[in-house]
Enzyme design. Structure first.
Site, PDB file in Angstrom:
ATOM      1  N   ASN A   1       0.843  -1.125  -0.033  1.00  0.00           N
ATOM      2  CA  ASN A   1      -0.146  -0.109   0.074  1.00  0.00           C
ATOM      3  C   ASN A   1       0.889   1.420   0.236  1.00  0.00           C
ATOM      4  O   ASN A   1       1.726   1.255   0.708  1.00  0.00           O
ATOM      5  CB  ASN A   1      -0.977   0.123   1.142  1.00  0.00           C
ATOM      6  CG  ASN A   1      -1.528  -1.228   1.442  1.00  0.00           C
ATOM      7  OD1 ASN A   1      -2.281  -1.806   0.692  1.00  0.00           O
ATOM      8  ND2 ASN A   1      -1.034  -1.916   2.717  1.00  0.00           N
TER       9      ASN A   1
ATOM     10  N   GLU B   1       8.351  -5.209  -1.049  1.00  0.00           N
ATOM     11  CA  GLU B   1       7.240  -4.296  -1.156  1.00  0.00           C
ATOM     12  C   GLU B   1       7.743  -2.787  -1.303  1.00  0.00           C
ATOM     13  O   GLU B   1       7.117  -2.315  -1.582  1.00  0.00           O
ATOM     14  CB  GLU B   1       6.659  -4.337   0.454  1.00  0.00           C
ATOM     15  CG  GLU B   1       6.058  -5.706   0.740  1.00  0.00           C
ATOM     16  CD  GLU B   1       5.332  -6.406  -0.350  1.00  0.00           C
ATOM     17  OE1 GLU B   1       4.767  -6.032  -0.995  1.00  0.00           O
ATOM     18  OE2 GLU B   1       5.376  -7.684  -0.160  1.00  0.00           O
TER      19      GLU B   1
ATOM     20  N   GLU C   1       4.473  -8.109 -10.158  1.00  0.00           N
ATOM     21  CA  GLU C   1       4.972  -8.943  -9.195  1.00  0.00           C
ATOM     22  C   GLU C   1       6.493  -9.724  -9.938  1.00  0.00           C
ATOM     23  O   GLU C   1       7.183  -9.902  -9.187  1.00  0.00           O
ATOM     24  CB  GLU C   1       4.048 -10.182  -8.854  1.00  0.00           C
ATOM     25  CG  GLU C   1       2.838  -9.498  -8.132  1.00  0.00           C
ATOM     26  CD  GLU C   1       3.252  -9.055  -6.969  1.00  0.00           C
ATOM     27  OE1 GLU C   1       4.282  -9.152  -6.467  1.00  0.00           O
ATOM     28  OE2 GLU C   1       2.253  -8.347  -6.133  1.00  0.00           O
TER      29      GLU C   1
END
Ligand code: BES
Ligand code: ZN
Length: 863
Positions: A271, A304, A326
């Site tokens: 996020n 991340e 990814e």
């Protein structure tokens, strides 16, 4: 509203070819949360702008939501209807509007851990891929990017910390409540929205970017855990510096926060400005985390963080493009970890994972290309193929053009698509143009599933040797016919007599179904070192004698190739033994002995190299997997190596372990080698082995040694085993991450009663289906234990099917992940096939099954 009723069971297949750009864009979103553990009010205000000429209603996806009120441009609005769980708002001729929808959700009863949920008193979100629609009505597709303003208010005592994406721009108090206003200046898709509220403590630090901006870093955890966040913080700072140095990518907010939560379906989530992590990938100290755990923290923090550019600044147009973010980000985190430690050892680990998780997927009923053509439930496509094969495909492009040209390609990609929702095709085109390479044929890697095979043979003419290649790509579900792939193949050739003839490291590009490569002049058949560094994610079929493999294991100048040669030698020996041919262990023992000579200078490499191939990987080489014979012959070879080299194993164990606080590659390698030595020694059945293992367990100054000794004891039948398990449990029963290890080592055990043990452990008071880590540590470990899971009476299959059925109503995502091992039935004998299929049928017969489990079980049954 119950959780189960929110997921329809009717399987609807979504096709990539059906993509259409959104009818409405949403430049701005304001969210207002009145927080409560079992009732949170969500007010959403969407500024919507119509994209096409003709009037079209606004489609807002929902999952388990009921609209409490709908307003348009400030007025109560009645022109809306529900279509299934979605909200359709008719806006008439309007080309722009302010649409407000109020909903109320219940985080405490959200056991799916998708959307807004409660984890130990904390409120947190998980929106990828389609969780935002469980919070409020929204198109919830990654090509709708908005600027978010988030206001949240709640009881100060229950939620002292209020976090969201971007920057905190204002805050205040109202009686016992307080509120905070967060603004994220970067437009983002809904799957990157995050909110966290609760009682947290922070480890703060800062990073100065390459342009001199100061970024405040915060890692937020439960009180008492802050002393275990140092490694994650260091990894974050290292990642930020690495992305600047290697890709020229700078961080773009004044704040970067990470929150660790105990209940999380995945490893971590990127996020924007507010990463949310499974505690497993944040918390580490030498007493509770192994070296593998430390490396996991470093790699996942990096992964991340790297998404900030590969995923967030440039996001995905639709979920069929998932590998765009990814695959590329895994490639980036792999190279980061390689740079932080030992590149060859990292490559060995990554290839081992690819072969263990992705090759079987590519060879089974769930095989799909890295850019799938269709799916029913996107959560089922966070696969080893999308991630790990995806990373290999990026790696091949980088290998073919070299680092400088690859960087030109990624620079063009980031520059051209910054702020956009892009496609895999956009990435390939940027590499093509930026790096200057024709990737027309290479694009097949995005379209075709299945692991390519290269069948190799050597030919000679007048002293000149050449390599003949025959390439095949196997049929996969929906793809009976395949075209040859383009791939980089690194190779070298050596004269084994030391005559000096050699072909130095060479990169060739394979494109054809058949191809001949000249190797040069050799007096005798050269030793071929091929697919060095695993330059292509393929299977190589090449008949080589044990002499040639042993020579390469000792002399190849590429460490990865030395590893491969020794593994192939072990594999050939084991496959021969399992098929009832002569079990001559001599060549393997000699090669392992030779390799051990390098133990002092590079213990990490040696530890990887002397490890026997896994039972599953041995099975993958066979026409029909015989789990019992594989276990028997692998244990026999392990015992033979253990006995023949016993003095060497004892010498390694007699030395002192590096202090657990020393996390250098060399220290980690030293501990790994001691773990391997202990396993070999235990395999000899030496009388003193359990006592020695117990002493290592007791004297250990850290978790790496302690867990290795416990795992070794757990395979056996000694009093020391019972004592060590009990001591470990008593010492760590209040630490969930360590207790996971206690469940895991028992489910990994090579003992014959492991299935029964797992069944009993599922009834243990500390076992719970509510925590995905706990589920994986017990049942995930069992499916990785080949001979136990495939116990001939089918008890392992029944146990997993029972789990899938019990877990599905609570957490369909985690439940569905347990199904693929049952889908490998084609690889086993008829008896096991029937038992596995019967369990899949039993799962499918359950009423009210989730879309996740329905898709995985029905596809697995088809075979
Ligand atoms: N974006 C994913 C996390 C994710 C995927 C959350 C699907 C929810 C649904 C994240 O970037 C990721 O890939 N995490 C991996 C770890 C990574 C190091 C490969 C994970 O969670 O396993
Ligand atoms: Zn990711």
């Amino acid at each position: 509203m119950t959780d189960a009723s929110s997921t329809p069971a009717i399987p609807v297949t979504i096709h990539r070819s059906d993509y259409r750009a959104p009818d409405w864009s949403i430049p701005d979103i304001a969210l207002d949360f009145a927080l409560g553990i079992d009732a949170t009010k969500v007010g959403a205000a969407l500024s919507v702008v119509r994209q096409g000429g003709a009037p079209v209603p606004l489609l807002l996806r929902g999952d388990g939501l009921t609209p409490a009120a709908v307003r348009v441009d400030g007025e109560v609005w009645n022109d809306w209807r529900m279509e299934g769980s979605d909200l359709i708002v008719d806006l008439g001729e309007r080309t722009a509007a302010a649409v407000e929808v109020d909903t109320v959700i219940d985080p405490a009863s959200n056991t799916q851990l998708s959307g807004l949920y409660a984890s130990g008193g904390l409120l947190c979100t998980q929106c990828e891929a389609e969780g935002f629609r469980r919070i409020t009505f929204h198109p919830d597709r990654p090509d709708v990017l908005s600027r978010y303003k988030v206001r949240m208010a709640g009881d100060k005592a229950a939620f002292p910390i209020l976090l969201s994406n971007g920057n905190c721009v204002d805050q205040g108090e109202e009686g016992s409540d307080h509120w905070a206003l967060w603004e994220d200046p970067w437009p983002k898709p809904s799957y990157l929205f995050a909110l966290v509220a609760g009682d947290l403590v922070v480890n703060k630090d800062s990073f100065t970017t390459m342009s001199g901006r100061e970024v405040e870093l915060g890692i937020w955890v439960r009180g008492g855990d802050q002393d275990r966040t140092g490694h994650a913080m260091q990894a974050l700072k290292d990642s930020m510096a690495w992305d600047e140095r290697v890709y020229g990518r700078e961080y773009d907010l004044d704040l970067f926060n990470i929150v660790a939560v105990s209940d999380f379906n995945m490893g971590a989530m990127e996020n924007k400005g507010l990463n949310i992590f499974n505690t497993r990938y944040i918390l580490a100290d030498p007493d509770t985390a192994t070296d593998v755990d430390y490396d996991g923290v470093e790699g996942v923090v990096a992964h991340e963080y790297f998404h900030n550019w590969s995923g967030n600044r440039v996001t995905c147009r639709d979920w069929f493009q998932l590998s765009l973010k990814e695959g590329f980000t895994v490639f980036r985190d792999q190279n980061f970890s390689a740079d932080m430690g030992s590149p060859p050892v990292k490559r060995i680990e990554d290839v081992r994972l690819l072969r263990a998780a992705q090759f079987p997927e590519d060879a089974g009923p769930l095989a799909h290309p890295i850019r799938p053509d269709s799916f029913q439930e996107i959560s089922n496509f966070y696969t080893a193929t999308i991630y790990n094969k995806g990373a290999e495909i990026i790696r091949m492009m980088a290998t073919m053009v070299g680092p400088e040209r690859f960087r030109k390609g990624t620079d063009l990609y980031f520059e051209r698509h910054d702020g956009e929702a892009a496609t895999c095709e956009d990435f390939v085109r940027a590499i093509e143009e930026g790096a200057g390479i024709d990737l027309a044929q290479f694009r097949r890697w995005y379209e075709q599933a299945g692991t390519p095979r290269l069948k190799l043979s050597l030919a000679e003419e007048a002293g000149h040797w050449s390599l003949d290649i025959v390439q095949t790509v196997p049929p996969t579900p929906g793809q009976p016919e395949k075209q040859p792939m383009m791939m980089p193949l690194r190779l070298a050739a050596f004269a084994m007599d030391g005559s000096g003839d050699a072909l130095a490291d060479t990169l060739v590009t394979v494109t054809g179904a058949t191809q001949r490569i000249a190797l040069g002049k050799f007096a005798a058949r050269p030793a071929l070192s091929v697919n060095r560094g695993f330059s292509a994610p393929i299977i190589v079929d090449f008949e080589r004698g044990s002499g040639e493999l042993a020579w390469l294991a000792a002399h190849d100048d590429d460490p990865f190739a030395r590893y491969e040669a020794l593994q192939q030698l072990m594999l050939d020996t084991l496959v021969a033994a399992v098929s009832g041919k002569t079990g001559d262990h001599r060549a393997v023992i000699d090669a392992v002995g030779q390799t051990l000579a390098g133990a002092a200078s590079d213990p990490a490499f040696v530890a990887e190299a002397v490890l026997l191939p896994s039972e599953a990987f041995i099975g993958d080489q066979m026409v029909t997997v015989d789990p019992d014979a594989i276990r028997r012959e692998r244990l026999a070879l392990q015992a033979a190596i253990g006995t023949a080299l016993e003095t060497k194993w004892r010498a390694i164990l007699a030395g002192r372990a590096p202090p657990a606080t020393d996390l250098s590659s060399k220290a980690k390698g030293g501990r790994r080698l001691r773990g391997v030595a202990l396993a070999y020694l235990a395999a000899t059945g030496a009388d003193d082995a359990p006592a020695l293992a117990f002493r290592i367990f007791s004297d250990a100054d850290g978790m790496t040694e302690r867990q290795a000794a416990l795992a070794t004891l757990a395979h056996g039948d000694s009093d020391e085993r019972i004592a060590a398990l009990d001591i470990f449990y008593q010492r760590y029963r209040d630490n969930p991450l360590v207790l996971d290890k206690w469940f895991q080592v028992q489910a990994w055990s090579l003992r014959g009663d492991t299935v029964d043990a797992v069944k009993a452990l599922a009834q243990h008071p500390d076992f719970t289906l509510a925590n995905p880590n706990r589920v994986r540590s017990l049942y995930g470990a069992l499916t990785g234990n080949q001979a136990a899971f495939h116990q001939a009476d089918g008890a392992g299959y029944t146990l997993i099917a029972d789990l899938v059925i019990a877990l599905d109503p609570k957490n369909p995502q985690t439940s569905a992940k347990m199904i693929p091992p049952l889908g490998r039935w084609k690889r086993f004998d008829e008896g096991r096939q029937a038992l596995m299929k019967a369990e899949l049928e039993r799962i499918l017969a359950q009423p009210g099954l989730s879309r996740d489990v329905t898709e995985q079980a029905s596809k697995s049954l088809l075979g």
